[in-house]
Scaffold this motif. Structure first.
Motif, short mmCIF file in Angstrom:
data_model
loop_
_atom_site.label_atom_id
_atom_site.label_comp_id
_atom_site.label_asym_id
_atom_site.label_seq_id
_atom_site.Cartn_x
_atom_site.Cartn_y
_atom_site.Cartn_z
N GLY A 106 -48.14 15.90 -1.11
CA GLY A 106 -47.47 16.86 -0.23
C GLY A 106 -45.97 16.58 -0.18
O GLY A 106 -45.16 17.50 -0.08
N MET A 107 -45.65 15.28 -0.26
CA MET A 107 -44.25 14.89 -0.09
C MET A 107 -43.39 15.35 -1.26
O MET A 107 -42.26 15.77 -1.07
CB MET A 107 -44.19 13.36 0.05
N THR A 108 -43.93 15.31 -2.48
CA THR A 108 -43.12 15.74 -3.62
C THR A 108 -42.72 17.21 -3.46
O THR A 108 -41.60 17.61 -3.78
CB THR A 108 -43.82 15.49 -4.98
N VAL A 109 -43.63 18.02 -2.93
CA VAL A 109 -43.33 19.44 -2.76
C VAL A 109 -42.36 19.65 -1.59
O VAL A 109 -41.36 20.36 -1.72
CB VAL A 109 -44.62 20.27 -2.56
N ALA A 110 -42.64 18.99 -0.47
CA ALA A 110 -41.79 19.19 0.72
C ALA A 110 -40.37 18.66 0.49
O ALA A 110 -39.39 19.32 0.86
CB ALA A 110 -42.43 18.53 1.94
N VAL A 111 -40.25 17.50 -0.14
CA VAL A 111 -38.89 16.95 -0.35
C VAL A 111 -38.16 17.77 -1.42
O VAL A 111 -36.94 17.97 -1.33
CB VAL A 111 -38.94 15.43 -0.67
N SER A 112 -38.88 18.29 -2.39
CA SER A 112 -38.24 19.18 -3.37
C SER A 112 -37.69 20.42 -2.66
O SER A 112 -36.60 20.90 -2.96
CB SER A 112 -39.23 19.60 -4.46
N GLU A 113 -38.49 20.92 -1.72
CA GLU A 113 -38.04 22.10 -0.96
C GLU A 113 -36.81 21.74 -0.11
O GLU A 113 -35.88 22.53 0.00
CB GLU A 113 -39.20 22.60 -0.08
N ALA A 114 -36.82 20.53 0.45
CA ALA A 114 -35.64 20.08 1.21
C ALA A 114 -34.43 20.04 0.30
O ALA A 114 -33.31 20.42 0.70
CB ALA A 114 -35.90 18.70 1.82
N ALA A 115 -34.63 19.64 -0.95
CA ALA A 115 -33.51 19.60 -1.92
C ALA A 115 -33.06 21.02 -2.24
O ALA A 115 -31.86 21.30 -2.31
CB ALA A 115 -33.95 18.87 -3.19
N ARG A 116 -34.02 21.92 -2.40
CA ARG A 116 -33.67 23.33 -2.69
C ARG A 116 -32.85 23.93 -1.56
O ARG A 116 -31.90 24.67 -1.78
CB ARG A 116 -34.96 24.15 -2.91
N LEU A 117 -33.22 23.55 -0.33
CA LEU A 117 -32.51 24.09 0.85
C LEU A 117 -31.26 23.26 1.19
O LEU A 117 -30.60 23.51 2.19
CB LEU A 117 -33.46 24.15 2.06
N GLU A 118 -30.99 22.25 0.38
CA GLU A 118 -29.79 21.40 0.50
C GLU A 118 -29.70 20.63 1.82
O GLU A 118 -28.64 20.54 2.42
CB GLU A 118 -28.53 22.24 0.23
N PHE A 119 -30.83 20.08 2.23
CA PHE A 119 -30.82 19.18 3.39
C PHE A 119 -30.42 17.78 2.95
O PHE A 119 -30.65 17.40 1.80
CB PHE A 119 -32.22 19.11 4.01
N ASN A 120 -29.84 17.01 3.87
CA ASN A 120 -29.60 15.61 3.52
C ASN A 120 -30.22 14.63 4.51
O ASN A 120 -30.04 13.43 4.40
CB ASN A 120 -28.11 15.32 3.30
N LYS A 121 -31.02 15.17 5.48
CA LYS A 121 -31.72 14.30 6.43
C LYS A 121 -33.16 14.76 6.59
O LYS A 121 -33.40 15.96 6.78
CB LYS A 121 -31.03 14.36 7.80
N THR A 122 -34.09 13.82 6.56
CA THR A 122 -35.49 14.19 6.79
C THR A 122 -36.03 13.44 8.02
O THR A 122 -35.48 12.41 8.42
CB THR A 122 -36.39 13.83 5.58
N LEU A 123 -37.11 13.99 8.58
CA LEU A 123 -37.67 13.43 9.80
C LEU A 123 -39.20 13.57 9.77
O LEU A 123 -39.72 14.59 9.33
CB LEU A 123 -37.12 14.23 11.00
#
Ligand code: F0G
Length: 386
Positions: A106-123
């Protein structure tokens, strides 16, 4: 052309995938990822991303943050067959993923999406495994991760992973449910963080691939797994719906979600006559599933209903007895994972599962995830053996 939206499973309202909010503006339910005109086709990537067209068709390959997760082994063992009284029992070992649990899918997909949306902080909030995976994938993506954990309540090995991967640790006084409530509260205040808990529907998309892989290799009558925050339960039913609607399977195996007795609000919900779940104060030896207020219970209900599934609960003793058998078979797993086998044994004893049935059980985490349960052993002298 396939394109994806966020869709409310309750009222059907659709939203763009470009927004960072996972609840419906109209009715508050947790959204699904929905792929319009989805097609079943695999691509030349390894593991989870082989199924890109069914999990995130639109993401550019350059945004994918991956450690080659997925494509885990399926084991058989005579010892386990004898224990369960079932010849055809297969164990899919999700502990073989890069950080040692299914969360990586799940994390590979969610963090890839965070990269697509240009986030730099996760929680995220976590009982341990989510935080280990979130910390690893966030670091790989160059993002800062913040993990909220009930420090006194999680395995030190999982904490060790999160700290080593450089996560910022927020030690919560309380339990997982307190930490999860804190994450939700943080979301009310700021949208600066990309949330990596399974209320994020992209996590669910990645975890569907466990079922795609099982259904490519086996024809199980039952698929059993431990159930805590109910991300997997939600994902597995969604995967079966995908495969059925795309004509890839001609029957639906029964999902078997297993909870620990001391942390079984979903069991109570499914066996009672209630419209919503009643949170409990969770207590079980299996810290990974020590969850009393699971966020995904509505999607999980959909999965159980779609698959004519079963929700069972088992005692800590039953968990540890199954764990001993899995460990001694040479396969090994963490305590929560052993619930998948303990539940099968209980259902076999009550006649729900027959000795001739084919069963796939999902071991969710690696043996080394939690080493607080050292089995008894004796040491030998060299002269004892030759
Ligand atoms: N097994 C293991 C090893 C887990 O770590 C978890 C959940 C589950 C089963 C339950 O899966 O939540 O999809 O029903 N661990 C969480 C965490 C919640 O924070 O690591 P679920």
């Amino acid at each position: 052309m396939t394109f994806s939206v966020l869709k409310c499973p309750n009222c059907g309202e659709e939203f763009s995938i470009n927004r960072n909010k996972y609840t419906c503006d109209r009715c508050g339910d947790i959204l699904d990822v929905y792929h319009h005109d989805m097609e079943y086709s695999t691509i030349a990537m390894k593991g989870v991303w082989k199924y890109k067209n069914m999990i995130h068709p639109e993401i550019p390959n350059s945004k994918i943050i991956t450690r080659g997760e997925g494509d885990t082994n399926i084991y058989r063992s005579q010892r386990i067959s004898e224990y369960a009284g079932i010849k055809n029992i297969h164990l899919k070992h999700e502990g073989e993923n890069p950080t040692g649990s299914f969360k990586d899918r799940g994390m590979t997909v969610a963090v890839s999406e965070a990269a697509r949306l240009e986030f730099n902080k996760t929680l995220c909030a976590s009982t341990g495994n989510t935080s280990a995976a979130a910390a690893s994938y966030s670091a790989l993506a160059g993002m800062d991760s913040y993990v909220m954990i009930p420090g006194k309540n999680i395995s030190s090995n999982k904490l060790f992973q999160a700290v080593s991967y450089g996560a910022n640790i927020v030690d919560i006084e309380g339990d997982f449910d307190t930490a999860m409530a804190d994450v939700k509260q943080a979301l009310e205040k700021t949208r600066d963080f990309y949330v990596l808990n399974s209320l994020n529907p992209w996590r669910i998309e990645g975890q569907k691939t466990i079922i795609y892989e099982i259904m490519e290799k086996l024809k199980p009558d039952f698929i059993s797994f431990p159930a805590g925050n109910l991300g997997n339960t939600s994902a597995f039913g969604k995967a079966l719906m995908d495969l059925k609607s795309l004509g890839k399977i001609d029957y639906v195996p029964r999902l078997v979600a297993i909870q620990a007795e001391g942390a079984s609000p979903f069991y109570e919900y499914m066996h009672g006559n209630k419209n919503s779940i009643t949170p409990v104060r969770a207590e079980t030896i299996a810290s990974a599933i020590r969850i009393g207020n699971p966020v995904n219970y509505k999607k999980a209900r959909r999965s159980i209903e779609f698959s004519n599934g079963i929700v069972e609960r088992i005692s800590d003793d039953e968990i540890m007895s199954a764990k001993r058998v899995i460990d001694r078979s040479g396969i090994g797993c963490e305590p929560a994972s052993a619930a998948a086998l303990a539940g099968v044994l209980k259902l076999r004893n009550s006649g729900v599962i027959d000795s001739g049935d084919t069963v796939a059980s999902i071991l969710t985490g690696h043996l080394l995830k939690d080493v607080s349960f050292m089995p008894e052993y004796k040491t030998l002298e060299v002269s004892d053996i030759f």
